[in-house]
Write a protein that holds these residues in place. Structure first.
Motif, PDB file in Angstrom:
ATOM      1  N   UNK A   1      15.655 -30.949   7.952  1.00 21.24           N
ATOM      2  CA  UNK A   1      15.031 -32.225   7.593  1.00 21.24           C
ATOM      3  C   UNK A   1      16.031 -33.145   6.889  1.00 21.24           C
ATOM      4  N   UNK A   2      16.791 -32.587   5.967  1.00 24.19           N
ATOM      5  CA  UNK A   2      17.787 -33.387   5.251  1.00 24.19           C
ATOM      6  C   UNK A   2      18.842 -33.940   6.207  1.00 24.19           C
ATOM      7  N   UNK A   3      19.285 -33.118   7.155  1.00 26.54           N
ATOM      8  CA  UNK A   3      20.270 -33.571   8.137  1.00 26.54           C
ATOM      9  C   UNK A   3      19.680 -34.651   9.042  1.00 26.54           C
ATOM     10  N   UNK A   4      18.436 -34.442   9.463  1.00 23.67           N
ATOM     11  CA  UNK A   4      17.785 -35.416  10.340  1.00 23.67           C
ATOM     12  C   UNK A   4      17.569 -36.744   9.617  1.00 23.67           C
ATOM     13  N   UNK A   5      17.187 -36.670   8.343  1.00 23.96           N
ATOM     14  CA  UNK A   5      16.977 -37.896   7.571  1.00 23.96           C
ATOM     15  C   UNK A   5      18.292 -38.663   7.404  1.00 23.96           C
ATOM     16  N   UNK A   6      19.378 -37.926   7.218  1.00 25.43           N
ATOM     17  CA  UNK A   6      20.683 -38.578   7.077  1.00 25.43           C
ATOM     18  C   UNK A   6      21.063 -39.298   8.367  1.00 25.43           C
ATOM     19  N   UNK A   7      20.796 -38.651   9.501  1.00 23.64           N
ATOM     20  CA  UNK A   7      21.093 -39.281  10.789  1.00 23.64           C
ATOM     21  C   UNK A   7      20.185 -40.487  11.022  1.00 23.64           C
ATOM     22  N   UNK A   8      18.909 -40.339  10.670  1.00 24.17           N
ATOM     23  CA  UNK A   8      17.951 -41.435  10.864  1.00 24.17           C
ATOM     24  C   UNK A   8      18.314 -42.642  10.009  1.00 24.17           C
ATOM     25  N   UNK A   9      18.893 -42.386   8.837  1.00 27.66           N
ATOM     26  CA  UNK A   9      19.292 -43.482   7.951  1.00 27.66           C
ATOM     27  C   UNK A   9      20.394 -44.334   8.577  1.00 27.66           C
ATOM     28  N   UNK A  10      21.099 -43.751   9.543  1.00 25.86           N
ATOM     29  CA  UNK A  10      22.154 -44.479  10.255  1.00 25.86           C
ATOM     30  C   UNK A  10      21.651 -45.079  11.570  1.00 25.86           C
ATOM     31  N   UNK A  11      20.330 -45.098  11.722  1.00 25.18           N
ATOM     32  CA  UNK A  11      19.750 -45.778  12.870  1.00 25.18           C
ATOM     33  C   UNK A  11      19.420 -44.909  14.064  1.00 25.18           C
ATOM     34  N   UNK A  12      19.602 -43.599  13.936  1.00 18.82           N
ATOM     35  CA  UNK A  12      19.268 -42.702  15.044  1.00 18.82           C
ATOM     36  C   UNK A  12      17.804 -42.290  14.899  1.00 18.82           C
ATOM     37  N   UNK A  13      16.947 -42.627  15.844  1.00 18.81           N
ATOM     38  CA  UNK A  13      15.511 -42.339  15.698  1.00 18.81           C
ATOM     39  C   UNK A  13      15.198 -40.847  15.809  1.00 18.81           C
ATOM     40  N   UNK A  14      14.193 -40.416  15.061  1.00 20.31           N
ATOM     41  CA  UNK A  14      13.706 -39.042  15.139  1.00 20.31           C
ATOM     42  C   UNK A  14      12.569 -38.969  16.153  1.00 20.31           C
ATOM     43  N   UNK A  15      12.445 -37.826  16.796  1.00  9.98           N
ATOM     44  CA  UNK A  15      11.311 -37.579  17.682  1.00  9.98           C
ATOM     45  C   UNK A  15      10.556 -36.373  17.148  1.00  9.98           C
ATOM     46  N   UNK A  16       9.331 -36.586  16.724  1.00  9.82           N
ATOM     47  CA  UNK A  16       8.527 -35.474  16.230  1.00  9.82           C
ATOM     48  C   UNK A  16       7.727 -34.885  17.385  1.00  9.82           C
ATOM     49  N   UNK A  17       7.323 -33.641  17.226  1.00  6.36           N
ATOM     50  CA  UNK A  17       6.558 -32.947  18.259  1.00  6.36           C
ATOM     51  C   UNK A  17       5.103 -33.416  18.200  1.00  6.36           C
TER      52      UNK A  17
END
Length: 203
Positions: free
Chosen positions: A148-164
């Motif tokens: 989650x922490x890694x995904x949030x860091x990536x999302x903060x740079x504009x990469x969207x998350x995809x949840x199930x």
């Protein structure tokens, strides 16, 4: 309970302390001091949840880091489906748990079914029908907090998350949340521990 001031890696079965519901150490286990904060949490859970035979709690790195947000994890990987509708968040950090009431509040936050909990500004707590289940859930939740922490860091740079989707999460959860399945998933770790320690922890 595990005794106070003993490293997990040096713990053995003979060091475990049998504690009664009143907090007194029984003569039928190790005569060692216990962590009263841990007692207040564990005893309240066992009173509220007769289905629970084991509870795991510590201040692991990634769990502790994610806990500061006071929110649950996103169901965004197959492994995270283990926590679909199976996780609570306790958002009322009141310092070290030195009162029975705080333990009872944590038990209430877990409710009648959840086996995992994020304790805000504190750490993680997991429950199980067996020690194996509680420990596997703890390790899995700590890993998912790291994800989650890694995904949030990536999302903060504009990469969207995809949840199930809820439908897919429910389908997956029905398979991987079954306690016997969780027990089996822990066995490779248990066998590795046996090999690495020559079974010394069973002494």
């Amino acid at each position: 309970m595990n005794p106070f001031a003993e490293h997990f890696s040096t713990m053995t079965k003979s060091m475990l302390v049998l504690v009664g519901p009143d907090g007194y150490v029984s003569p039928h286990g190790a005569q060692l001091p216990i962590n009263m904060a841990g007692f207040h949490i564990h005893s309240a859970i066992h009173k509220a949840r007769p289905d629970v035979h084991a509870a795991a709690h510590c201040h692991s790195l990634h769990g502790k880091a994610w806990s500061v947000f006071g929110r649950s994890i996103d169901i965004m990987t197959q492994d995270s489906c283990l926590f679909h509708e199976n996780i609570a968040v306790y958002q009322n950090f009141g310092g070290i748990v030195l009162a029975q009431e705080e333990g009872e509040n944590i038990a209430k936050a877990l409710g009648p079914k959840a086996k995992t909990c994020i304790l805000q500004n504190h750490g993680l707590l997991t429950l199980g029908k067996t020690v194996d289940e509680a420990v596997y859930l703890f390790a899995a939740l700590d890993r998912q907090c790291k994800v989650q922490l890694l995904a949030e860091a990536a999302a903060a740079n504009g990469i969207p998350k995809t949840v199930i989707s809820k439908e897919d999460a429910e389908f997956t959860a029905k398979t991987i949340q079954w306690w016997e399945n969780v027990y089996v998933n822990f066995q490779p770790e248990y066998k590795l521990l046996l090999k690495e320690t020559n079974g010394d922890f069973l002494l």
